[in-house]
Design an enzyme around this catalytic site. Structure first.
Site, short mmCIF file in Angstrom:
data_model
loop_
_atom_site.label_atom_id
_atom_site.label_comp_id
_atom_site.label_asym_id
_atom_site.label_seq_id
_atom_site.Cartn_x
_atom_site.Cartn_y
_atom_site.Cartn_z
N HIS A 1 -5.72 -8.84 12.15
CA HIS A 1 -6.10 -8.39 13.49
C HIS A 1 -7.05 -9.45 14.07
O HIS A 1 -7.78 -10.10 13.33
CB HIS A 1 -6.83 -7.05 13.34
N ASP B 1 -10.85 -5.95 5.40
CA ASP B 1 -10.78 -5.18 6.64
C ASP B 1 -9.94 -3.94 6.35
O ASP B 1 -8.72 -4.01 6.24
CB ASP B 1 -10.13 -6.06 7.72
N GLN C 1 -7.13 -0.01 8.69
CA GLN C 1 -5.86 0.74 8.64
C GLN C 1 -5.60 1.34 7.26
O GLN C 1 -4.48 1.72 6.96
CB GLN C 1 -4.69 -0.18 9.02
N LYS D 1 -10.50 5.68 13.57
CA LYS D 1 -9.16 5.66 12.95
C LYS D 1 -9.10 6.60 11.75
O LYS D 1 -8.09 6.68 11.07
CB LYS D 1 -8.81 4.24 12.52
N CYS E 1 -3.09 -6.82 19.06
CA CYS E 1 -4.24 -7.66 18.65
C CYS E 1 -3.91 -8.44 17.38
O CYS E 1 -4.78 -8.63 16.52
CB CYS E 1 -5.51 -6.86 18.44
#
Ligand code: PMP
Length: 407
Positions: free
Chosen positions: A125, A202, A205, A228, A366
């Site tokens: 991202h 990261d 997700q 999220k 993104c």
């Protein structure tokens, strides 16, 4: 055995889902962008503002103490949720983006020097690309990029070959938001650690799809966003190993992050407060704690199986549409499907699906380098959460077929 909730009952917990959009019942399939919030989270945030809103820490009065306690309890919930060693390894931020920027600006500025290399990947991202490019501008570091395969998996052979004496950090997504690929981060972390290279993950997700154990993973940093994770917007987390957080200089200066201030010299607060300058988003943090209570009221196995079933069902149904291509066919995938239909621009598809009450995301998500890799302007992305149903997918597929017949 604890009494777990059933996923089949989840939908009724999300008030927003029960509405009409463009005269049709809403089908919300934009979960990778943000999740809807259950009643419990909404009520918790309302409760903060209606019952005990007060600025936290240092307060002598009742409300401040109640609010501080709830805020610090949320930190402990997050610590347990990702199995961090200490609650002071949990830093509240605005979200994944701010968490990565925090590391780039503190760890990066303090410990990286000209010629050092940061390894990222082609599926990152933008929030795990641009902070490192800004660091490159400031410090003259170099960026090395792990390419992805046609399936959207990391080319691990290249990754291993990129690790060198000059590598100062590996920063990688746990799960790709554009393709759904679940990256082999355990292998990445072990290989990097074998050369004493720290790793930032990261997890934007990941944390809502399967359990994440930072102690077992042994990652040095792990970033994620509350919104999220069925939680409020504007709140997120940076997990960092104590050994790094103690060595890293503070980033933003202000109240809360100091021990004492004179015009000659300021000394900094201990962890985690050293990295939490200013009034934090305590209502958001408390809401995030509640979102974690909510998510963990289901069994992980049930969540994983349910989302896999939706993914498999949607994949099969979408692939039955003539001229439809799915981007991201990794063996290990989360419940995200990016696709294009021959001759239809993703934006047009998104607008026309919206007319049918179906919310999907279109564009580059993104993750422009991913689109460049496949030579496409963007994709249509449908992503699933625990409140989605096979009927939602049927409506999506019917919608796609209808739009195709119009073009
Ligand atoms: N990383 C990934 C993989 C993401 O999907 C996102 C959000 N789309 C981010 C980082 C950024 O998260 P936020 O906007 O909440 O900071």
């Amino acid at each position: 055995m604890a009494n777990h909730k059933k996923i089949s009952d989840a939908r009724k917990d999300f008030p927003l889902l029960d509405q009409m959009v463009n005269g049709k019942p809403l089908v919300y399939l934009d979960n990778a962008a943000t999740m809807q919030k259950p009643h419990e989270v909404i009520d918790t945030v309302t409760e903060v503002y209606t019952k005990y809103n007060s600025n936290i820490h240092r307060g002598t009065h009742h409300l401040s103490n109640v609010c501080t306690e709830a805020f610090e309890e949320a930190r402990i919930k997050i610590q347990k949720f990702i199995n961090a060693g200490y609650s002071h390894e949990i830093i509240f931020t605005r979200g994944t983006t701010e968490s990565v920027n925090l590391v780039a600006n503190t760890f990066g500025d303090a410990f990286l020097k000209e010629g050092d290399e940061v390894i990222i990947s082609e599926l990152e991202h933008h929030s795990n690309i641009v902070p490192w490019q800004l660091l490159r501008e400031r410090k003259g570091i170099e960026l090395k990029v792990i390419p992805i395969t046609e399936e959207g998996e990391l080319n691990m052979e290249v990754f291993h070959s990129l690790l060198s004496d000059r590598t100062a950090l590996v920063a990688i997504a746990h799960v790709s938001n554009a393709l759904g690929t679940i990256n082999p981060i355990k292998e990445i972390i072990s290989a990097a650690h074998a050369k004493d290279i720290p790793v930032l993950i990261d997890g934007a997700q990941a944390v809502h799809h399967f359990p994440v154990d930072v102690t077992e993973l042994d990652c040095d940093f792990y970033a994620f966003s509350g919104h999220k994770l069925y939680g409020p917007t504007g709140i997120g987390v940076l997990y960092g190993k104590e050994k790094w957080l103690n060595k890293m200089p503070p980033w933003q200066g202000g109240g809360e992050m100091i021990k004492s201030v004179t015009f000659e010299k300021t000394t900094f607060n201990e962890l985690p407060f050293k990295f939490e300058a200013g009034t934090p988003h305590y209502a958001g943090a408390i809401g995030l704690g509640k979102a974690i209570d909510y998510l963990t009221s289901y069994q992980w196995d049930e969540i994983i199986n349910f989302e896999k079933e939706l993914l498999d069902y949607a994949t099969e149904k979408l692939l039955s549409v003539d001229g439809l291509k799915i981007y991201g066919t990794a063996k290990n995938k989360s419940s995200v499907i990016s696709f294009l239909v021959d001759g239809i621009h993703p934006y047009d598809m998104g607008v026309m699906l919206d007319k049918m009450g179906i919310a999907v995301r279109t564009g580059h998500h993104c993750a422009q380098p991913v689109m460049d890799k496949f030579g496409i302007p963007g994709t249509v992305r449908a992503s699933f959460a625990i409140y989605n149903t096979k009927e939602d997918i049927d409506k999506l597929v019917e919608g796609v077929i209808k739009i195709k017949s119009i073009f």
